[in-house]
Scaffold this motif. Structure first.
Motif, PDB file in Angstrom:
ATOM      1  N   VAL A  16       0.834  -1.166  -0.008  1.00  0.00           N
ATOM      2  CA  VAL A  16       0.005   0.105   0.026  1.00  0.00           C
ATOM      3  C   VAL A  16       1.107   1.262   0.038  1.00  0.00           C
ATOM      4  O   VAL A  16       1.747   1.433   0.951  1.00  0.00           O
ATOM      5  CB  VAL A  16      -0.869   0.000   1.116  1.00  0.00           C
ATOM      6  CG1 VAL A  16      -1.683   1.277   1.359  1.00  0.00           C
ATOM      7  CG2 VAL A  16      -2.064  -1.209   1.166  1.00  0.00           C
ATOM      8  N   VAL A  17       0.960   1.890  -1.314  1.00  0.00           N
ATOM      9  CA  VAL A  17       1.907   3.242  -1.369  1.00  0.00           C
ATOM     10  C   VAL A  17       1.111   4.249  -0.993  1.00  0.00           C
ATOM     11  O   VAL A  17      -0.063   4.745  -1.644  1.00  0.00           O
ATOM     12  CB  VAL A  17       2.411   3.241  -2.600  1.00  0.00           C
ATOM     13  CG1 VAL A  17       3.486   4.216  -2.796  1.00  0.00           C
ATOM     14  CG2 VAL A  17       2.951   1.975  -3.066  1.00  0.00           C
ATOM     15  N   THR A  18       1.750   5.210   0.327  1.00  0.00           N
ATOM     16  CA  THR A  18       0.775   6.445   0.667  1.00  0.00           C
ATOM     17  C   THR A  18       1.592   7.305   0.781  1.00  0.00           C
ATOM     18  O   THR A  18       3.091   7.141   0.558  1.00  0.00           O
ATOM     19  CB  THR A  18      -0.147   5.860   1.659  1.00  0.00           C
ATOM     20  OG1 THR A  18      -0.986   6.993   1.956  1.00  0.00           O
ATOM     21  CG2 THR A  18       0.483   5.504   2.873  1.00  0.00           C
ATOM     22  N   GLY A  19       1.101   8.396   1.729  1.00  0.00           N
ATOM     23  CA  GLY A  19       1.977   9.287   2.209  1.00  0.00           C
ATOM     24  C   GLY A  19       1.933   9.457   3.602  1.00  0.00           C
ATOM     25  O   GLY A  19       1.496   8.721   4.423  1.00  0.00           O
ATOM     26  N   ALA A  20       3.153  10.250   4.102  1.00  0.00           N
ATOM     27  CA  ALA A  20       3.529  10.265   5.506  1.00  0.00           C
ATOM     28  C   ALA A  20       2.276  10.732   6.259  1.00  0.00           C
ATOM     29  O   ALA A  20       2.203  10.310   7.629  1.00  0.00           O
ATOM     30  CB  ALA A  20       4.533  11.220   5.817  1.00  0.00           C
ATOM     31  N   ALA A  21       1.424  11.644   5.855  1.00  0.00           N
ATOM     32  CA  ALA A  21       0.028  12.106   6.526  1.00  0.00           C
ATOM     33  C   ALA A  21      -1.079  11.387   6.579  1.00  0.00           C
ATOM     34  O   ALA A  21      -2.107  11.650   6.600  1.00  0.00           O
ATOM     35  CB  ALA A  21      -0.032  13.580   6.275  1.00  0.00           C
ATOM     36  N   ALA A  22      -0.957   9.914   5.912  1.00  0.00           N
ATOM     37  CA  ALA A  22      -2.033   9.091   5.613  1.00  0.00           C
ATOM     38  C   ALA A  22      -2.526   8.853   6.804  1.00  0.00           C
ATOM     39  O   ALA A  22      -2.073   8.780   7.684  1.00  0.00           O
ATOM     40  CB  ALA A  22      -1.839   7.822   4.849  1.00  0.00           C
ATOM     41  N   PRO A  23      -4.190   8.860   7.157  1.00  0.00           N
ATOM     42  CA  PRO A  23      -4.865   8.345   8.120  1.00  0.00           C
ATOM     43  C   PRO A  23      -4.020   7.106   9.139  1.00  0.00           C
ATOM     44  O   PRO A  23      -3.957   6.271   8.712  1.00  0.00           O
ATOM     45  CB  PRO A  23      -6.207   8.113   7.819  1.00  0.00           C
ATOM     46  CG  PRO A  23      -6.421   8.674   6.511  1.00  0.00           C
ATOM     47  CD  PRO A  23      -5.094   8.552   5.952  1.00  0.00           C
ATOM     48  N   ALA A  24      -3.677   7.316  10.165  1.00  0.00           N
ATOM     49  CA  ALA A  24      -3.044   6.610  11.060  1.00  0.00           C
ATOM     50  C   ALA A  24      -3.830   5.044  11.247  1.00  0.00           C
ATOM     51  O   ALA A  24      -3.272   4.210  11.168  1.00  0.00           O
ATOM     52  CB  ALA A  24      -2.688   7.138  12.487  1.00  0.00           C
ATOM     53  N   ASP A  25      -5.098   5.275  11.274  1.00  0.00           N
ATOM     54  CA  ASP A  25      -5.856   4.219  11.695  1.00  0.00           C
ATOM     55  C   ASP A  25      -6.059   3.244  10.397  1.00  0.00           C
ATOM     56  O   ASP A  25      -6.128   1.962  10.632  1.00  0.00           O
ATOM     57  CB  ASP A  25      -7.285   4.632  12.210  1.00  0.00           C
ATOM     58  CG  ASP A  25      -8.161   5.348  11.170  1.00  0.00           C
ATOM     59  OD1 ASP A  25      -7.399   6.211  10.413  1.00  0.00           O
ATOM     60  OD2 ASP A  25      -9.500   5.373  11.317  1.00  0.00           O
ATOM     61  N   ARG A  26      -6.147   3.839   9.400  1.00  0.00           N
ATOM     62  CA  ARG A  26      -5.934   3.059   8.151  1.00  0.00           C
ATOM     63  C   ARG A  26      -4.687   2.499   7.836  1.00  0.00           C
ATOM     64  O   ARG A  26      -4.612   1.244   7.460  1.00  0.00           O
ATOM     65  CB  ARG A  26      -6.534   4.102   6.917  1.00  0.00           C
ATOM     66  CG  ARG A  26      -7.839   4.553   7.161  1.00  0.00           C
ATOM     67  CD  ARG A  26      -9.052   3.393   7.179  1.00  0.00           C
ATOM     68  NE  ARG A  26      -8.949   2.752   6.327  1.00  0.00           N
ATOM     69  CZ  ARG A  26      -9.590   1.549   6.393  1.00  0.00           C
ATOM     70  NH1 ARG A  26     -10.120   0.838   7.288  1.00  0.00           N
ATOM     71  NH2 ARG A  26      -9.725   0.599   5.158  1.00  0.00           N
ATOM     72  N   VAL A  27      -3.569   3.102   8.286  1.00  0.00           N
ATOM     73  CA  VAL A  27      -2.396   2.457   8.074  1.00  0.00           C
ATOM     74  C   VAL A  27      -2.368   1.435   8.979  1.00  0.00           C
ATOM     75  O   VAL A  27      -1.603   0.217   8.516  1.00  0.00           O
ATOM     76  CB  VAL A  27      -1.300   3.590   8.216  1.00  0.00           C
ATOM     77  CG1 VAL A  27      -0.004   2.933   8.305  1.00  0.00           C
ATOM     78  CG2 VAL A  27      -1.257   4.682   7.281  1.00  0.00           C
TER      79      VAL A  27
END
Length: 260
Positions: free
Chosen positions: A145-156
Protein backbone atom coordinates in the motif's frame (compact mmCIF):
# COMPACT_ATOMS: atom_id res chain seq x y z
CA UNK A 1 -6.72 -11.47 -39.47
CA UNK A 2 -3.61 -11.74 -37.27
CA UNK A 3 -0.45 -10.02 -38.37
CA UNK A 4 2.49 -7.83 -37.47
CA UNK A 5 2.54 -4.29 -38.68
CA UNK A 6 5.97 -2.88 -39.60
CA UNK A 7 7.52 -0.44 -37.16
CA UNK A 8 10.78 1.38 -37.79
CA UNK A 9 13.59 0.91 -35.27
CA UNK A 10 11.87 -1.69 -33.14
CA UNK A 11 13.56 -2.04 -29.77
CA UNK A 12 12.49 -5.65 -29.24
CA UNK A 13 11.80 -8.43 -31.75
CA UNK A 14 8.11 -8.98 -32.57
CA UNK A 15 6.64 -12.48 -32.53
CA UNK A 16 7.11 -13.99 -36.01
CA UNK A 17 3.98 -16.14 -36.12
CA UNK A 18 1.99 -16.56 -39.32
CA UNK A 19 -1.54 -15.19 -39.53
CA UNK A 20 -3.29 -18.58 -39.19
CA UNK A 21 -2.24 -19.39 -35.64
CA UNK A 22 -2.31 -17.88 -32.19
CA UNK A 23 0.84 -16.22 -30.91
CA UNK A 24 2.49 -18.35 -28.24
CA UNK A 25 3.05 -16.92 -24.78
CA UNK A 26 6.81 -17.15 -25.36
CA UNK A 27 6.49 -15.07 -28.53
CA UNK A 28 4.44 -12.46 -26.70
CA UNK A 29 6.92 -12.45 -23.81
CA UNK A 30 9.79 -11.86 -26.23
CA UNK A 31 7.92 -9.05 -27.96
CA UNK A 32 7.13 -7.32 -24.67
CA UNK A 33 10.37 -8.06 -22.82
CA UNK A 34 11.64 -5.32 -20.54
CA UNK A 35 14.88 -3.70 -21.66
CA UNK A 36 18.08 -4.72 -19.88
CA UNK A 37 18.40 -2.58 -16.76
CA UNK A 38 21.60 -1.38 -15.15
CA UNK A 39 21.95 -1.99 -11.38
CA UNK A 40 19.61 0.35 -9.54
CA UNK A 41 17.70 1.35 -12.69
CA UNK A 42 13.95 0.91 -13.12
CA UNK A 43 11.42 0.85 -15.96
CA UNK A 44 7.78 1.88 -15.62
CA UNK A 45 5.40 0.71 -18.32
CA UNK A 46 1.65 1.22 -18.50
CA UNK A 47 -0.90 -1.14 -19.98
CA UNK A 48 -4.19 0.45 -21.00
CA UNK A 49 -7.04 -0.07 -23.47
CA UNK A 50 -8.93 2.61 -25.36
CA UNK A 51 -11.83 2.68 -27.81
CA UNK A 52 -11.48 4.40 -31.18
CA UNK A 53 -13.14 7.48 -29.72
CA UNK A 54 -10.83 7.64 -26.71
CA UNK A 55 -12.82 5.96 -23.93
CA UNK A 56 -10.78 3.99 -21.40
CA UNK A 57 -13.86 2.41 -19.83
CA UNK A 58 -17.48 1.51 -20.48
CA UNK A 59 -19.88 1.61 -17.54
CA UNK A 60 -16.88 2.26 -15.31
CA UNK A 61 -14.89 -0.84 -16.30
CA UNK A 62 -12.31 -1.68 -18.97
CA UNK A 63 -13.46 -5.27 -19.55
CA UNK A 64 -16.33 -4.42 -21.99
CA UNK A 65 -13.89 -2.83 -24.47
CA UNK A 66 -11.24 -5.55 -24.15
CA UNK A 67 -10.92 -8.89 -25.96
CA UNK A 68 -9.39 -12.36 -25.74
CA UNK A 69 -5.98 -11.45 -27.16
CA UNK A 70 -5.91 -8.28 -25.08
CA UNK A 71 -6.31 -10.44 -21.97
CA UNK A 72 -3.48 -12.74 -23.12
CA UNK A 73 -1.22 -9.72 -23.48
CA UNK A 74 -2.50 -8.40 -20.14
CA UNK A 75 -1.44 -11.67 -18.51
CA UNK A 76 1.92 -11.67 -20.30
CA UNK A 77 2.75 -8.15 -19.16
CA UNK A 78 1.90 -9.08 -15.58
CA UNK A 79 4.04 -12.21 -15.82
CA UNK A 80 7.06 -10.13 -16.86
CA UNK A 81 6.72 -7.54 -14.09
CA UNK A 82 8.14 -7.36 -10.58
CA UNK A 83 5.22 -5.24 -9.40
CA UNK A 84 1.81 -4.16 -10.68
CA UNK A 85 1.05 -0.57 -9.62
CA UNK A 86 -2.61 0.39 -9.47
CA UNK A 87 -4.79 3.15 -8.05
CA UNK A 88 -7.26 2.48 -5.25
CA UNK A 89 -10.30 3.43 -7.35
CA UNK A 90 -9.31 0.88 -10.00
CA UNK A 91 -8.93 -1.76 -7.27
CA UNK A 92 -12.48 -1.02 -6.15
CA UNK A 93 -14.03 -0.77 -9.64
CA UNK A 94 -12.30 -3.76 -11.24
CA UNK A 95 -12.41 -6.11 -8.25
CA UNK A 96 -8.65 -6.65 -8.12
CA UNK A 97 -7.31 -9.97 -6.92
CA UNK A 98 -3.70 -11.02 -6.22
CA UNK A 99 -1.48 -11.75 -9.19
CA UNK A 100 -1.19 -15.50 -9.68
CA UNK A 101 1.75 -17.73 -10.50
CA UNK A 102 1.62 -19.05 -14.05
CA UNK A 103 3.49 -22.21 -14.99
CA UNK A 104 4.04 -20.95 -18.54
CA UNK A 105 6.25 -18.15 -17.22
CA UNK A 106 7.86 -19.93 -14.24
CA UNK A 107 11.20 -20.67 -15.93
CA UNK A 108 11.43 -17.19 -17.42
CA UNK A 109 10.76 -15.56 -14.05
CA UNK A 110 13.25 -17.82 -12.28
CA UNK A 111 15.95 -16.98 -14.83
CA UNK A 112 15.28 -13.27 -14.23
CA UNK A 113 15.60 -13.72 -10.46
CA UNK A 114 11.90 -13.04 -9.90
CA UNK A 115 9.49 -14.69 -7.48
CA UNK A 116 6.52 -16.79 -8.63
CA UNK A 117 4.25 -13.77 -9.20
CA UNK A 118 4.48 -9.99 -9.17
CA UNK A 119 3.50 -8.00 -6.12
CA UNK A 120 0.54 -5.62 -6.37
CA UNK A 121 1.12 -2.07 -5.13
CA UNK A 122 -2.01 -0.01 -4.44
CA UNK A 123 -1.49 3.76 -4.53
CA UNK A 124 -3.88 5.54 -2.18
CA UNK A 125 -4.10 8.64 0.01
CA UNK A 126 -7.16 7.66 2.07
CA UNK A 127 -6.48 3.90 2.33
CA UNK A 128 -10.23 3.47 1.81
CA UNK A 129 -9.81 -0.20 0.96
CA UNK A 130 -11.45 -3.43 2.08
CA UNK A 131 -8.58 -5.24 3.78
CA UNK A 132 -10.62 -8.46 4.07
CA UNK A 133 -10.42 -9.03 0.29
CA UNK A 134 -8.13 -11.75 -1.15
CA UNK A 135 -5.81 -9.04 -2.53
CA UNK A 136 -4.73 -8.47 1.08
CA UNK A 137 -5.52 -11.76 2.84
CA UNK A 138 -4.16 -14.36 0.40
CA UNK A 139 -1.57 -13.00 -2.05
CA UNK A 140 1.44 -15.11 -3.06
CA UNK A 141 3.51 -11.97 -2.47
CA UNK A 142 2.44 -9.45 0.20
CA UNK A 143 0.45 -6.58 -1.28
CA UNK A 144 1.97 -3.12 -0.90
CA UNK A 145 0.00 0.00 0.00
CA UNK A 146 1.76 3.13 -1.27
CA UNK A 147 0.76 6.33 0.49
CA UNK A 148 2.02 9.52 2.12
CA UNK A 149 3.42 10.23 5.56
CA UNK A 150 0.24 12.08 6.55
CA UNK A 151 -2.13 9.25 5.61
CA UNK A 152 -4.79 8.37 8.26
CA UNK A 153 -2.99 6.51 11.03
CA UNK A 154 -5.90 4.18 11.75
CA UNK A 155 -6.07 3.07 8.11
CA UNK A 156 -2.31 2.56 7.99
CA UNK A 157 -2.63 0.36 11.09
CA UNK A 158 -5.47 -1.58 9.45
CA UNK A 159 -3.37 -2.18 6.34
CA UNK A 160 -0.45 -3.42 8.39
CA UNK A 161 -2.70 -5.67 10.49
CA UNK A 162 -4.05 -7.21 7.28
CA UNK A 163 -0.52 -8.18 6.22
CA UNK A 164 0.09 -5.43 3.68
CA UNK A 165 3.43 -3.63 3.49
CA UNK A 166 2.92 0.12 3.78
CA UNK A 167 5.30 2.15 1.61
CA UNK A 168 5.62 5.85 2.41
CA UNK A 169 6.29 7.72 -0.84
CA UNK A 170 5.28 11.29 -0.03
CA UNK A 171 5.29 13.89 2.71
CA UNK A 172 1.57 14.73 2.46
CA UNK A 173 -1.46 12.46 2.58
CA UNK A 174 -0.79 10.90 -0.82
CA UNK A 175 2.13 9.40 -2.69
CA UNK A 176 4.40 11.39 -4.97
CA UNK A 177 4.56 9.67 -8.40
CA UNK A 178 8.32 9.98 -8.90
CA UNK A 179 9.04 8.87 -5.34
CA UNK A 180 6.65 5.94 -5.77
CA UNK A 181 8.77 4.64 -8.64
CA UNK A 182 11.97 5.09 -6.63
CA UNK A 183 10.64 3.50 -3.44
CA UNK A 184 9.46 0.40 -5.31
CA UNK A 185 12.80 0.11 -7.10
CA UNK A 186 14.60 0.39 -3.77
CA UNK A 187 12.76 -2.78 -2.74
CA UNK A 188 14.04 -4.61 -5.82
CA UNK A 189 10.83 -4.04 -7.78
CA UNK A 190 12.44 -2.51 -10.84
CA UNK A 191 10.30 -3.92 -13.67
CA UNK A 192 7.17 -1.94 -12.96
CA UNK A 193 3.76 -2.18 -14.63
CA UNK A 194 0.91 0.23 -13.99
CA UNK A 195 -2.63 -0.66 -15.02
CA UNK A 196 -4.04 2.74 -14.10
CA UNK A 197 -6.57 3.93 -13.62
CA UNK A 198 -6.55 7.13 -15.65
CA UNK A 199 -5.92 9.39 -12.68
CA UNK A 200 -2.83 7.46 -11.59
CA UNK A 201 -1.49 7.21 -15.13
CA UNK A 202 -2.01 10.95 -15.54
CA UNK A 203 0.10 11.54 -12.45
CA UNK A 204 2.91 9.38 -13.79
CA UNK A 205 2.76 11.18 -17.15
CA UNK A 206 2.80 14.61 -15.49
CA UNK A 207 5.81 13.60 -13.38
CA UNK A 208 7.60 12.35 -16.54
CA UNK A 209 8.39 8.95 -15.04
CA UNK A 210 6.56 6.78 -17.58
CA UNK A 211 9.01 4.87 -19.78
CA UNK A 212 6.61 2.87 -21.94
CA UNK A 213 2.94 2.73 -22.89
CA UNK A 214 1.38 -0.53 -24.05
CA UNK A 215 -1.92 0.59 -25.53
CA UNK A 216 -4.63 -1.66 -26.93
CA UNK A 217 -6.86 0.17 -29.40
CA UNK A 218 -10.25 -1.49 -29.36
CA UNK A 219 -12.26 -1.35 -32.62
CA UNK A 220 -15.28 0.04 -30.78
CA UNK A 221 -17.09 3.33 -30.36
CA UNK A 222 -18.85 4.27 -27.12
CA UNK A 223 -19.46 8.05 -27.18
CA UNK A 224 -20.51 9.28 -23.73
CA UNK A 225 -18.20 10.95 -21.26
CA UNK A 226 -15.92 8.07 -20.20
CA UNK A 227 -12.42 8.91 -19.04
CA UNK A 228 -9.42 8.87 -21.35
CA UNK A 229 -6.53 6.56 -20.46
CA UNK A 230 -4.80 9.41 -18.58
CA UNK A 231 -6.45 12.23 -16.65
CA UNK A 232 -5.47 15.23 -14.58
CA UNK A 233 -3.58 18.42 -15.45
CA UNK A 234 -1.97 18.60 -18.88
CA UNK A 235 1.80 18.69 -19.32
CA UNK A 236 3.46 21.87 -20.54
CA UNK A 237 5.01 20.18 -23.56
CA UNK A 238 3.56 16.90 -24.93
CA UNK A 239 5.79 13.90 -24.25
CA UNK A 240 6.92 12.20 -27.46
CA UNK A 241 7.35 8.42 -27.51
CA UNK A 242 8.69 6.09 -30.22
CA UNK A 243 6.75 3.13 -31.59
CA UNK A 244 8.36 -0.15 -30.57
CA UNK A 245 5.89 -2.84 -31.61
CA UNK A 246 2.46 -3.06 -33.25
CA UNK A 247 0.38 -6.25 -33.49
CA UNK A 248 -3.08 -6.66 -35.02
CA UNK A 249 -5.82 -9.20 -34.51
CA UNK A 250 -9.55 -9.04 -35.28
CA UNK A 251 -9.37 -5.28 -35.67
CA UNK A 252 -7.64 -4.72 -32.32
CA UNK A 253 -4.27 -2.97 -32.43
CA UNK A 254 -1.76 -3.87 -29.74
CA UNK A 255 0.85 -1.15 -29.60
CA UNK A 256 3.94 -0.39 -27.57
CA UNK A 257 5.56 3.05 -27.40
CA UNK A 258 8.79 3.75 -25.53
CA UNK A 259 10.52 6.82 -24.18
CA UNK A 260 12.85 8.41 -26.71
Amino acid sequence: MRRLLPVTDQTSPPPPGPADREWTLDELADAYAYPALAPGAHWLRANMVSTLDGAAQHDGRSQPISGETDMRIFGTLRALADVVVVGAETVRQEGYRPARAREAFAARRAAAGQGPAPAVAVVTASLDLDFTLPLFTSPLVPTLVVTGAAAPADRVAAATAAGAEVVVAGEGAGADPARTVRELAARGLCRQLTEGGPRLLGQFVAADVLDELCLTISPTLTAGDAQRIAGGPSVTVPHRLAAACVLEEAGFLFTSYRRI
